[in-house]
Design a protein around this motif. Structure first.
Motif: not given
Lengths: 353, 353
Positions: A42-56
Motif C-alpha cells: 500500500h501507499d505507493a508514492r514517488i518522493v524526493p530521493y533521500g535518506p529513509m528513516a530505518v529503525d535500528p
C-alpha cells in the motif's frame, strides 16, 4: 495502481555525462511502497530521493531478508525512452520473494512504478553513447523486531542512477580466477534468488582475486567444486567447437535476463546453444584440444563481458588469443543495438515509455 | 575511547515485566560509531533510540555486508548488573568482520561501549526471574553506492531490548526436524560468521518445519547432507553412552559462546566431552542401541534448549522419553546460576558493571 507524486523542491546538479561511473550518482526522486501484514502492499508514492528513516532493529539489517533487481532505461538518438524486458525483472522479484519468505508483489503494478518514476526523472537519463539510467528496485524487511522469522512489514523501493558506458575504449576481455576455495551458493541455498546473501558471500573471493590481478572469479558448485556456475555477478557462456553452452538453471545460479535474452537471440540466429552441466575440466580439455573458441559473461551492467583468460589452481589458459570472439561481439551488438533503439526489436523485448 | 552521551528528552514507558517477549521492546538509548575509510572508527556516541537516516543505496541493504552479535546483561537479586563474557562477543565480531571484509573493531573499546550504554539504560534491566537485557551490537555497510565490493563506510550500532524468561513454565524439550533439503551454509561459505546471509538462508526451512509441527530444524552439512551442523540458531550437543559430543568448528557453523562455555563447564566437571564430526546416522544408531541419552541446543536466548524428538526423512525418534536430561539440566542450572549471580563464577566469565 495509484501512485502519489511529491516533487523535490531542490533538484540536484546533474553529473557530467563523461564521468558517470556506476551507482555513484542518484536522481531526484525514488519510489516507495509499504507492506503491512493484513493490509498488503500500500501507499505507493514517488518522493524526493533521500535518506529513509530505518529503525535500528529493522529485520533486514539483522537477518538479511532483502532482495533486489537491476535493469536499465535507455534514451534513443531521437529522444525516446526504452526499457528492456522490465516485466522479466518484476517476475524474478517474486521468484526471489518466494525463497526469502517475502510477500509477492503485483508484477504489472511494479512495472508501472518503474515507468512512472523514470518519467518523473526522465531529465536524468544520459544520452551519450553507451550511457543509460540504471534502475534498482529492492525490497527489505522493515519490521522493527529481533527474532529470526519472516517479517510482517516491508518496503519496496526503486532508486535510479545515471551510469556511464561500461566499455569506454572498446571491449577488453577480462581475466578470470577460477575459485576453488570460497563458495557463493550451494544446492538447497539461495543461489537462484537475487538476494543480499549471495553478494555478501562473494566479497572475500572477489577481493582476493583482485589482489592477484584478476577481474572476477568463476564460481564452481559448492558440493563437488567441479561444475561451472557463474562468473562474478554474471552468467557465463562458452563456445566450444561451434556450440554455445551455458550452465543449466539448477537452483544455485541466478536466472539472468541477459542470459535468457542471449539464448533466445542465438536460437533465432541458428547458433547451436545448450543449457547443461559443464565441468571446469571440460573447459580446460576443450582448450587443450583447440576447441574452446569463446567465453563470455552476461549481465545487465556490461551486457556482454568477454573472457580472455582463466586461471584454475595455477593453470592459466587463454581464450581466443585474449580477443573478443565473433559470437560474443554479435550478441553484444544485437542486444545493445535493440536496447538503444538502433536495431529493430524483432523479439518484443522493448517497452517504450 | 571517548563516548559522548545525549540523553533522551522523552523517556518511554517501560513494558510490563511479565510480558516482555523477545526483541519487541527497545530501551531509550543506543550506541553509534562511524567508520570512514582513512579515518577509522570515530564519533562514538550514545543517543536517544530512534530511526536512523539510511541512504536507500546503503550497501548493506543491497549486498548484505553486515554482521551482528547477541549477549545479555543480568540484574542480580541484590541489584548488581552482570555481563556474561562480553569480550568473547566482541572478539567474534572481528572473526565475522574478516570474512565479510569489514574493518576490524577495537575489542576493548566495544566492550566499553556496551558497558556505558547498559549503564545509561540500567533502569531498563528487568529483575523478574529469568528476565534480562538483550544486547544487540551490529555493523552494517552504510556507504551510499551500488556496486559489489566492500564498502568504504560503516556504522557500528548497539541496541538493547528487555527480554522475558525463555521458559515460563519449566523447560519443555522441543521437537526438531532434520533438514534434508535446504542448506544454511556450506564449506567455503559464511557459516562461521554471525552475518545476515546465514539467517536469510534459514527462513524457508524454518517456516516449513513449523508448518509440520516442529520448533526448529537441525541443519546437515551442505556437501554430503550427512554431518550434523547446528540446530536452528543454536549449536547442538548429544550425550551418547556417557560422552557429550558436539560438531567440531570446521568453518560452517557458528562458534557459539554458550557452546564454548558448555564445553569448559563439562570439562571442569569431569564429564567426557568431544568436538568432532558427527553423522545424523550415528545419532539414529545410538538411539537404536539405547545409547542416545540426551540432546540439547545451546545459545544466548535459551541458554540450553533440550531436544525431545528428531524427525529425519520421516523417521521419528524420542530422546530421553521427551524429558530434559541430567547433564542438560546441570549445564542450564550452572550457566544461568552464574549469569544471575546466584552461583559463584569460578570461571572468570562475569564482568560486573
Amino acid at each position: 495502481m495509484n501512485i502519489s507524486i511529491t516533487k523535490t523542491a531542490a533538484p540536484k546538479q546533474k553529473p557530467d555525462q563523461s564521468h558517470l561511473g556506476f551507482g555513484i550518482h542518484f536522481t531526484d526522486h525514488m519510489f516507495i511502497m509499504d507492506y503491512t501484514e493484513g493490509k498488503g502492499w500500500h501507499d505507493a508514492r514517488i518522493v524526493p530521493y533521500g535518506p529513509m528513516a530505518v529503525d535500528p532493529s529493522a529485520m533486514a539489517l539483522h537477518y538479511g531478508q532483502a532482495i533486489f533487481e537491476g535493469l536499465k532505461a535507455y534514451r534513443t538518438a531521437n529522444g525516446e525512452i526504452l526499457l528492456f524486458r522490465p516485466e522479466k525483472n518484476m517476475q524474478r522479484v517474486n521468484n526471489s520473494n518466494r525463497l526469502l519468505c517475502i510477500p509477492e508483489i503485483n508484477v504489472d503494478d511494479c512495472v508501472q512504478a518503474i515507468k512512472e518514476l523514470v518519467k518523473v526523472d526522465a531529465y536524468w537519463i544520459p544520452s551519450a553513447p553507451g550511457t543509460s539510467l540504471y534502475i534498482r528496485p529492492f525490497i527489505f524487511a522493515s519490521e522493527p523486531a529481533l527474532g529470526v522469522r519472516p517479517a510482517h512489514s516491508y518496503q519496496f523501493v526503486i532508486i535510479l542512477s545515471p551510469v556511464g558506458a561500461y566499455y569506454k575504449e572498446g571491449i577488453n576481455p577480462v581475466k578470470i580466477y577460477v575459485e576453488s576455495n570460497y563458495v557463493r551458493a550451494v544446492r538447497g541455498g539461495l543461489g537462484e534468488a537475487k538476494t543480499v546473501a549471495n553478494y555478501a558471500a562473494s566479497l572475500k573471493a572477489q577481493v582476493e582475486a583482485k589482489e592477484q590481478g584478476y577481474t572476477q572469479v568463476l564460481w564452481l558448485d559448492g558440493v563437488e567444486k567441479k561444475y561451472v556456475e557463474e562468473v562474478g555477478t554474471m552468467n557465463v557462456f562458452f563456445k566450444i567447437n561451434g556450440e554455445v553452452v551455458t550452465p543449466a538453471l539448477t537452483g544455485t545460479i541466478l536466472p539472468g535476463i541477459t542470459r535468457m535474452s542471449t539464448i533466445e537471440l542465438l536460437k533465432k540466429a541458428g547458433v547451436p546453444v545448450s543449457e547443461r552441466k559443464i565441468t571446469i575440466q571440460e573447459i580446460y580439455d576443450a582448450h587443450a584440444a583447440g576447441k574452446l573458441e569463446e567465453a563470455f559473461g552476461t549481465g545487465t551492467a556490461a551486457v556482454i563481458s568477454p573472457i580472455g583468460e582463466f586461471s584454475w589452481n595455477g593453470n592459466v589458459i587463454k581464450v581466443n588469443d585474449g580477443k573478443i570472439g565473433e559470437v560474443s561481439q554479435r550478441v553484444y551488438d544485437t542486444i545493445t543495438g535493440i536496447q538503444s533503439g538502433e536495431l529493430e526489436d524483432t523479439f518484443g523485448w522493448i517497452q517504450k515509455l
